[in-house]
Design a protein around this motif. Sequence first.
Motif, short mmCIF file in Angstrom:
data_model
loop_
_atom_site.label_atom_id
_atom_site.label_comp_id
_atom_site.label_asym_id
_atom_site.label_seq_id
_atom_site.Cartn_x
_atom_site.Cartn_y
_atom_site.Cartn_z
N GLU A 123 -18.62 -27.91 3.72
CA GLU A 123 -19.95 -28.26 4.22
C GLU A 123 -19.94 -28.56 5.71
O GLU A 123 -21.02 -28.70 6.33
CB GLU A 123 -20.54 -29.46 3.46
N ASN A 124 -18.75 -28.69 6.31
CA ASN A 124 -18.65 -28.94 7.75
C ASN A 124 -17.29 -28.42 8.21
O ASN A 124 -16.30 -29.13 8.17
CB ASN A 124 -18.80 -30.42 8.06
N ALA A 125 -17.28 -27.18 8.66
CA ALA A 125 -16.01 -26.50 8.96
C ALA A 125 -15.32 -27.05 10.19
O ALA A 125 -14.20 -26.63 10.51
CB ALA A 125 -16.25 -25.01 9.14
N SER A 126 -15.96 -28.01 10.89
CA SER A 126 -15.31 -28.63 12.04
C SER A 126 -14.34 -29.72 11.63
O SER A 126 -13.48 -30.11 12.41
CB SER A 126 -16.38 -29.24 12.97
N ILE A 127 -14.45 -30.23 10.39
CA ILE A 127 -13.66 -31.38 9.95
C ILE A 127 -12.46 -30.91 9.14
O ILE A 127 -12.60 -30.13 8.20
CB ILE A 127 -14.51 -32.34 9.11
N LEU A 128 -11.29 -31.43 9.50
CA LEU A 128 -10.06 -31.19 8.76
C LEU A 128 -9.58 -32.51 8.16
O LEU A 128 -9.43 -33.50 8.88
CB LEU A 128 -8.98 -30.63 9.68
N GLY A 167 -15.41 -39.29 0.41
CA GLY A 167 -14.99 -39.69 1.74
C GLY A 167 -13.57 -39.21 1.99
O GLY A 167 -13.03 -38.37 1.27
N THR A 168 -12.96 -39.73 3.05
CA THR A 168 -11.58 -39.37 3.36
C THR A 168 -10.87 -40.55 3.98
O THR A 168 -11.50 -41.50 4.45
CB THR A 168 -11.51 -38.16 4.30
N TRP A 169 -9.54 -40.49 3.98
CA TRP A 169 -8.72 -41.55 4.54
C TRP A 169 -8.24 -41.21 5.95
O TRP A 169 -7.86 -42.09 6.70
CB TRP A 169 -7.51 -41.79 3.62
N PHE A 170 -8.27 -39.91 6.31
CA PHE A 170 -7.74 -39.48 7.61
C PHE A 170 -8.33 -38.11 7.91
O PHE A 170 -8.25 -37.20 7.08
CB PHE A 170 -6.22 -39.40 7.53
N GLY A 171 -8.90 -37.96 9.09
CA GLY A 171 -9.44 -36.66 9.44
C GLY A 171 -9.51 -36.45 10.94
O GLY A 171 -9.44 -37.40 11.73
N VAL A 172 -9.65 -35.20 11.34
CA VAL A 172 -9.77 -34.82 12.73
C VAL A 172 -10.79 -33.69 12.81
O VAL A 172 -10.96 -32.93 11.84
CB VAL A 172 -8.39 -34.37 13.30
N THR A 173 -11.47 -33.58 13.93
CA THR A 173 -12.44 -32.50 14.10
C THR A 173 -12.00 -31.56 15.21
O THR A 173 -11.15 -31.88 16.04
CB THR A 173 -13.84 -33.04 14.46
N PHE A 197 -18.07 -41.08 10.69
CA PHE A 197 -17.71 -40.97 12.10
C PHE A 197 -17.40 -39.53 12.46
O PHE A 197 -17.83 -39.03 13.51
CB PHE A 197 -16.51 -41.86 12.44
N LEU A 198 -16.62 -38.85 11.64
CA LEU A 198 -16.25 -37.47 11.94
C LEU A 198 -17.46 -36.55 11.98
O LEU A 198 -17.49 -35.60 12.77
CB LEU A 198 -15.24 -36.97 10.91
N LYS A 199 -18.46 -36.84 11.17
CA LYS A 199 -19.66 -36.01 11.14
C LYS A 199 -20.62 -36.31 12.29
O LYS A 199 -21.48 -35.49 12.62
CB LYS A 199 -20.41 -36.22 9.81
#
Length: 263
Positions: A38-43, A52-58, A90-92
């Motif tokens: 749903e948001n290809a910028s977020i890994l 949700g997630t515990w760790f991510g980067v955009t 935050f990532l979004k």
Amino acid sequence: MCLVAIAYKKWPGFPIMILANRDEFFDRPASAADFWNENASILGGRDLLSLGTWFGVTKSGRISFITNRRDFREAKLSSPISRGKLVENFLKSDMSPSKYEQSLQPDLLRYEGFNLFVMDPNEALCISNRGQATVSVEPGFHALSNAYWNTPWPKTERILSKFQSLSEEMSTQVSLDEFVSKSFGILNDQTFADESNLPDTGIGMEKEKMLSSIRIKLPNYGTRVSTILTVSDQGVCNFWEKTFQDPFSESGETRHFSFQIIQ
């Protein structure tokens, strides 16, 4: 996440180097790291209960992770908001870390205790909702577990020592393959702390000792994911995730992603 070490603007050629372990019950459903549909910028990985997630980067260079604050003497909330949503939101968003921190203020106490790291290319903060003011992250080596930012628990001291030693060993040239191999070795350290140095979080000394190693291995609970993230001076982000299928595995599936940060 339950243990993170960061080299922030301290490693030649790499302003961001992060090592992290996620400790969780193995029966809690989750998916491995990938770019989100749903948001290809977020890994990042996904907690399939809260999404949700515990760790991510955009792809724009936003980084976030969260650790639980462990204190079993505190009363539990009856219907808390999932803490993984703090990272996801935050990532979004396109808010600066400071603006995001301000937006959280009205609802901070609706979450169980947490430490939230939020970073964009201009600023890095650690936000807690239990007793510690927001910390502006300065250049240096830092560690975070289930207490406050840079609290000297045995496991944070151990991972920092090993991380700094690795930086000195590789100070003249960084081979990413060598760095990754040695970093996963650090994250797999299963040495227990001496009982005299253990914190008291209300779970008893026997459990404190079992949770005092960098990698945790208990029946149905332990380190499920080890993650390494690097960002180079040229803005190239590399992300490795090793996933363990059970607490006592000595090998796991490793995924690697590499991309150019675009601001």
